[in-house]
Design a protein around this motif. Structure first.
Motif, short mmCIF file in Angstrom:
data_model
loop_
_atom_site.label_atom_id
_atom_site.label_comp_id
_atom_site.label_asym_id
_atom_site.label_seq_id
_atom_site.Cartn_x
_atom_site.Cartn_y
_atom_site.Cartn_z
N ASN A 58 0.87 -1.18 0.00
CA ASN A 58 0.00 0.00 0.00
C ASN A 58 0.91 1.23 0.00
N ILE A 59 1.55 1.45 -1.13
CA ILE A 59 2.62 2.43 -1.23
C ILE A 59 2.15 3.85 -0.95
N GLN A 89 12.61 5.91 -1.43
CA GLN A 89 13.00 4.57 -1.88
C GLN A 89 11.78 3.77 -2.35
N LEU A 90 10.67 3.89 -1.61
CA LEU A 90 9.44 3.22 -2.03
C LEU A 90 8.99 3.70 -3.41
N LEU A 91 9.03 5.01 -3.60
CA LEU A 91 8.65 5.56 -4.89
C LEU A 91 9.55 5.01 -6.00
N ALA A 92 10.84 5.03 -5.77
CA ALA A 92 11.79 4.54 -6.78
C ALA A 92 11.58 3.06 -7.05
N GLU A 126 8.89 11.28 -8.93
CA GLU A 126 8.41 11.68 -7.60
C GLU A 126 9.49 11.49 -6.55
N SER A 127 10.25 10.41 -6.69
CA SER A 127 11.33 10.13 -5.75
C SER A 127 12.37 11.24 -5.79
N ILE A 186 3.56 6.23 2.04
CA ILE A 186 4.19 7.53 1.78
C ILE A 186 3.44 8.64 2.50
N GLU A 187 2.13 8.56 2.51
CA GLU A 187 1.33 9.57 3.22
C GLU A 187 1.72 9.63 4.70
#
Length: 86
Positions: free
Chosen positions: A40-41, A67-70, A77-78, A45-46
């Motif tokens: 649940n990325i 890192q999650l975004l990448a 976004e990252s 991030i939120e």
């Protein structure tokens, strides 16, 4: 299945805790980490972004979000997130 249930329980307790004390960063990090493990990325991030910039965990949390975004192909976004830090 057991790990999924444990993560679900952890999220429920973290959400209850944050409902009572929204500034508790450890609960927010726990919630973000649990969301990330469950893919649940956006929710992870939120939660990472809600950590105050004056908290000692802020930089680590923002790096985790980047890192999650990448890792999920959201490199632009990252990069934006990382550029905002420096």
């Amino acid at each position: 299945l057991y790990i999924e249930e444990s993560d679900h329980s952890a999220r429920v307790f973290a959400q209850i805790t944050l409902g009572m004390k929204p500034d508790l960063v450890d609960a927010r990090i726990l919630l973000a980490s649990s969301y990330a493990r469950s893919e649940n990325i956006d929710q992870a991030i939120e939660q990472y972004r809600k950590i105050p910039d004056n908290h000692h965990a802020y930089l680590g949390a923002q790096h985790a979000a980047a890192q999650l975004l990448a890792d999920h192909g959201r490199m632009d976004e990252s990069v934006v997130l990382l550029n905002q830090l420096y």
